[in-house]
Every structure is written in C-alpha cells, then in structure tokens.
Design a protein around this motif. Sequence first.
Motif, PDB file in Angstrom:
ATOM      1  N   PRO A   1       0.699  -1.290  -0.037  1.00 39.45           N
ATOM      2  CA  PRO A   1       0.045  -0.195   0.025  1.00 39.45           C
ATOM      3  C   PRO A   1       0.841   1.354  -0.038  1.00 39.45           C
ATOM      4  CG  PRO A   1       0.077  -1.097   1.917  1.00 39.45           C
ATOM      5  CD  PRO A   1       0.510  -2.051   1.268  1.00 39.45           C
ATOM      6  N   THR A   2       1.955   1.119   0.501  1.00 39.14           N
ATOM      7  CA  THR A   2       3.109   2.523   0.536  1.00 39.14           C
ATOM      8  C   THR A   2       4.506   1.962  -0.108  1.00 39.14           C
ATOM      9  OG1 THR A   2       3.821   2.057   2.582  1.00 39.14           O
ATOM     10  CG2 THR A   2       1.900   3.363   2.307  1.00 39.14           C
ATOM     11  N   SER A   3       5.104   3.116  -0.726  1.00 39.42           N
ATOM     12  CA  SER A   3       6.151   2.730  -0.982  1.00 39.42           C
ATOM     13  C   SER A   3       7.013   4.117  -0.569  1.00 39.42           C
ATOM     14  CB  SER A   3       6.584   2.667  -2.390  1.00 39.42           C
ATOM     15  OG  SER A   3       7.742   2.978  -3.064  1.00 39.42           O
TER      16      SER A   3
ATOM     17  N   GLY B   1      -5.232   1.688  -6.176  1.00 31.40           N
ATOM     18  CA  GLY B   1      -3.768   1.936  -6.150  1.00 31.40           C
ATOM     19  C   GLY B   1      -2.930   0.948  -5.329  1.00 31.40           C
ATOM     20  N   ALA B   2      -1.816   0.664  -6.044  1.00 27.13           N
ATOM     21  CA  ALA B   2      -0.962  -0.260  -5.294  1.00 27.13           C
ATOM     22  C   ALA B   2       0.600  -0.075  -5.979  1.00 27.13           C
ATOM     23  CB  ALA B   2      -1.422  -1.942  -4.952  1.00 27.13           C
ATOM     24  N   TRP B   3       1.524  -0.805  -5.061  1.00 28.15           N
ATOM     25  CA  TRP B   3       2.721  -0.475  -5.321  1.00 28.15           C
ATOM     26  C   TRP B   3       3.301  -1.868  -5.655  1.00 28.15           C
ATOM     27  CZ3 TRP B   3       5.694   3.999  -6.747  1.00 28.15           C
ATOM     28  CH2 TRP B   3       4.954   5.068  -6.245  1.00 28.15           C
ATOM     29  N   PRO B   4       3.292  -2.774  -6.707  1.00 34.93           N
ATOM     30  CA  PRO B   4       3.583  -3.950  -6.734  1.00 34.93           C
ATOM     31  C   PRO B   4       5.131  -4.099  -6.807  1.00 34.93           C
ATOM     32  CG  PRO B   4       2.953  -3.114  -8.935  1.00 34.93           C
ATOM     33  CD  PRO B   4       2.426  -2.215  -7.867  1.00 34.93           C
ATOM     34  N   THR B   5       5.866  -3.065  -7.221  1.00 33.13           N
ATOM     35  CA  THR B   5       7.317  -2.964  -6.762  1.00 33.13           C
ATOM     36  C   THR B   5       7.703  -1.484  -6.198  1.00 33.13           C
ATOM     37  OG1 THR B   5       8.192  -2.171  -8.908  1.00 33.13           O
ATOM     38  CG2 THR B   5       7.954  -4.400  -8.787  1.00 33.13           C
TER      39      THR B   5
ATOM     40  N   ASP C   1       9.141   0.862  -7.229  1.00 34.65           N
ATOM     41  CA  ASP C   1       9.165   2.021  -8.243  1.00 34.65           C
ATOM     42  C   ASP C   1       8.028   1.917  -9.117  1.00 34.65           C
ATOM     43  OD1 ASP C   1      11.527   3.262  -6.767  1.00 34.65           O
ATOM     44  OD2 ASP C   1      12.785   1.810  -8.000  1.00 34.65           O
ATOM     45  N   THR C   2       7.228   1.135  -9.018  1.00 32.34           N
ATOM     46  CA  THR C   2       6.150   1.015  -9.688  1.00 32.34           C
ATOM     47  C   THR C   2       4.476   1.278  -9.264  1.00 32.34           C
ATOM     48  OG1 THR C   2       7.350  -0.673 -11.214  1.00 32.34           O
ATOM     49  CG2 THR C   2       4.901  -0.523 -11.573  1.00 32.34           C
TER      50      THR C   2
ATOM     51  N   ALA D   1       2.612   3.514 -13.519  1.00 34.48           N
ATOM     52  CA  ALA D   1       3.513   4.470 -13.417  1.00 34.48           C
ATOM     53  C   ALA D   1       5.156   3.683 -13.002  1.00 34.48           C
ATOM     54  CB  ALA D   1       3.083   5.639 -12.692  1.00 34.48           C
ATOM     55  N   THR D   2       5.862   3.814 -14.015  1.00 31.24           N
ATOM     56  CA  THR D   2       7.285   3.476 -13.597  1.00 31.24           C
ATOM     57  C   THR D   2       8.001   4.528 -13.398  1.00 31.24           C
ATOM     58  OG1 THR D   2       6.939   1.468 -14.957  1.00 31.24           O
ATOM     59  CG2 THR D   2       9.316   1.965 -14.385  1.00 31.24           C
ATOM     60  N   VAL D   3       8.843   4.423 -12.088  1.00 31.03           N
ATOM     61  CA  VAL D   3       9.658   5.884 -11.695  1.00 31.03           C
ATOM     62  C   VAL D   3      10.755   5.368 -11.543  1.00 31.03           C
ATOM     63  CG1 VAL D   3       9.938   7.594  -9.617  1.00 31.03           C
ATOM     64  CG2 VAL D   3       7.504   6.409 -10.101  1.00 31.03           C
TER      65      VAL D   3
END
Length: 471
Positions: free
Chosen positions: A331-333, A416-420, A422-423, A441-443
């Motif tokens: 849920p967070t990054s 919304g979620a962060w599978p990695t 930076d993604t 979105a890839t950061v």
Amino acid sequence: MDPAALADVVRTLTALPELHSIMVLRHGHVIAEGWAAPFASDRLHELFSLSKSVTATAVGFAVADGLFDVDDLVLDLLGDRAPENPGDHLRRMRVRHLLTMTTGHDTDPSLAVFPTGGDWVGEFLRQPVEHEPGTHFVYNSAATYVLSALVQQVTGQRLLEYLRTRLFEPLGIEDATWEQSPTGVDTGGFGLSATTEDIAAIGLLYLQDGVWEGRQLLPDGWAAEATRLHVPNGDDPENDWAQGYGYQFWRCRPANSWRGDGAFGQYIVGLPEQDVVVAMTSGRQEMHEYLQVLWDRLLPGLADEPSPPTAHGDLDAAIAAMRLDPPTGEPTSPTGSRLSGRTITFPPNPGGLRSAVLEVGADHDRLTVEVGDQRIEGVVGRVDPVAGTATAGRGSPTLLRGSFRRREPEDVLVSGAWPTPDTYVLTFRFVESPFCLTATATVDGDAVTVTLSWNASFGPPTLPPIAGVAA
C-alpha cells in the motif's frame, strides 16, 4: 443438468479474463447464477449491440399494432428526411432490410452517421446505397437507429417508454436506461443498460415463443420470426458470426440456436432444442471464446437424469470464486512518499495527459490529473477500492474516452498499489460497463513513465508510454 459440468463452465469462463456475470436457465428455471465482485445482481450493465435485439422487439410490437409493416418502404415512412434525388436502391429499401442488416450499403455507414451530431436518420438516408437491398449483408448499427427513430415517429414515445408496459413491466425490468441521440431518440443499436436478470428474462421470453406466465406477451409468431435465419452472412462453419442473421438476432453453430450479442461479451444465448438460456455480461476483447466454452462444456453436460446432491458443492464453490480484484502490492512505498505533492508534467501525447499530482495519505491517496482541458480530482483506495464517479463522454480525450464512452457520469472504483517499490498501478473499474482502465507508472529518479491500457476497446487497447518529469 450435471452441476459438475456447470461448475466446469463457470471455472473455465472465470479463467478467461473479465467475466462479469452469468445466468443459466433450463426448463424455465435458474440453475446457476453468479456475479464477479464488484459486479452485482442489482447493477446495470452496458449491453452495446445486445440492445439491437430489444429494438427489434419494439418493432414487433409496432407491427402488431398496425403502425407499419416490415415490407413497407423506408422512404414511404421517412421520406421527408430523404435526399432530394434518392437513388433507386434507397427507394427500394424496406423495413425488413433494416432488421436483417441488408440495407444495400457496401460498408457500415455508422461511422459516417453518428459523429455528425445532428439528424442521424437524414444522414443515414444520404449515404450511398451501392447494392440492391436484400442482397448484401453488412452489420450496421445506424440501420438499427433508424428502426428506433421509426418506432418513435409512429408512437410518439421513446423505445424505453414504448416498451415499458408492453415488455419491461411484465418481465419485472424496472431500472433499464437507454442513451439518446442528439435529437432525443434512443440509440437503438447500442446504449441499453440493464441487469443480467433483465436480459435473461428477455431471452427466456423468446425461448418460450413470446409467452410469459401463460400470457402471449410478444406478438404471436414474432419470437420465431425474429430468431430464425433470414439471410446468410458467411460460409465458415466454425465461426459463430457466419451462421446467418435474423431480425437483429444472430444464429449460432448448435442446431436451431440463436443469440443477442453485444461487444466485449454481452450475450443472451437461446438453445431451443435443449430448452436453455444463458445470459452473460463481460469485458473481453476475444468474446468468441465465451461461446466456445458453452459449446464445448455446457452442451455435453445437458442431461435430464437427476444429479447427485453432492455435486452441487462444486458449483457453489466455482460461483463463490468469481471475483475481479484490483492488482495487489504494497500500500505504500518510499518512492510514493518522495513524489507526494509534486507535479508530474507530460509533453503532448495521444492520451491528452498534461499533468498529474499524487498526494499520499495514511490509508488512501489523492490524485489530481489534467487531461486535455479538464481537471480531475479523485480518491484512490490503497487497501480497498474507493467508489466515485467519472465523466468519460464522447468528446473527452482518449485517456478518458477509452472505447468511445457515451454515458456520463459513470460509477467507478479506483484502486492503487505498489507491486514494486518503483511501480505504481492504478485501476479505474467502470462497474456498469465492460471497461477497466489500468495506468502503470514506472519511476526512475524524477522521470515517470505512464502506460495506459484498457481491458477491451474499439480502438488500440494500449497507448504508447508517456514519459513525464516530476518537478
């Protein structure tokens, strides 16, 4: 009906992405029904060209009321909107040619008719008619719109109102909606939204030759006439779109079978020899695969011998497993915290995306996006989807329009979620339509690349990546 076979049908359909609902009826009884969460039994679903079969039903009532006949010439009914010097082929076009998609047009005129924003009937009548009506099949949503306009002209009522007491109320259909043209005519060939049970009831009515609870609801003989083969439309024995066409109903490969059919897998399938109706809603581009599952797995399971009660548990489990969950991840990054509140700007791109700001919160995020000349703000659920509405009308930029959306505003679930680390993956599920938009979105440092994709679309399902920079 073997419940183990039904369970196999449900599992196989669910394994294909984007089954939204299914109802199976035999001998007039519901023997299986299920909805893939977040879809539900009381939600309307956009039906696209399955609307055509309902429009044909209205035509059947109008013919029975003596308001016009299927052999009437179109120009005798709508001549005041014809071009000044109509060609011979147009002069010989009849109502039955509108019903059977044999108007004589060489190619579908719909894309020339609908964008005009004015009198769609007049624009239809101005299109070249290259073939003798009745001799050339071309799938043609504009022809169905003309049927809708004709019914409204002779009744003084929209299709939705004309059918209310004749069809919808007797079947228990309460909340159906229908999109309208710029001149206030129900769009006919598309635009109807109804529940899965609503379309199953219409399918059962046709399977029962128009009889409902002992009453002849449809005009006598109309169900058989509308669903029978009127015109050939191909010669491929393995293609369900080449088995012939009736009055706004398709014929299917199994003997004597028929269906109402809408884009991305909106179906009423009638199997008269087996006394079966299947209703489905979905959001899959390769919609033929759903029909193949019915032919390969449902038909062999149809038997009149009783099935052991223990077999029903397998079916219950298969239905309970129907879900369409958003992508999972953290849920967070740290990347999300670093980008929070910063404006990401994008150069001109086909999606019309100009800027985005992601504000990270304790249990949800807030997203502000500028698309074209619109500014859109919304809440993003990071654990559970957040319900909201979205405007995605015909004039909106590609990002929002997706598959030429026409209804607005629409209910949408946003996740919304962060599978990695930076993604970041955002999903926008329009829960009264076939569509789900995924934005990935890839950061990389301050560079943010966004890819937009639809589960199903009339145009390209995925747009080229959009590279932006966080200020």
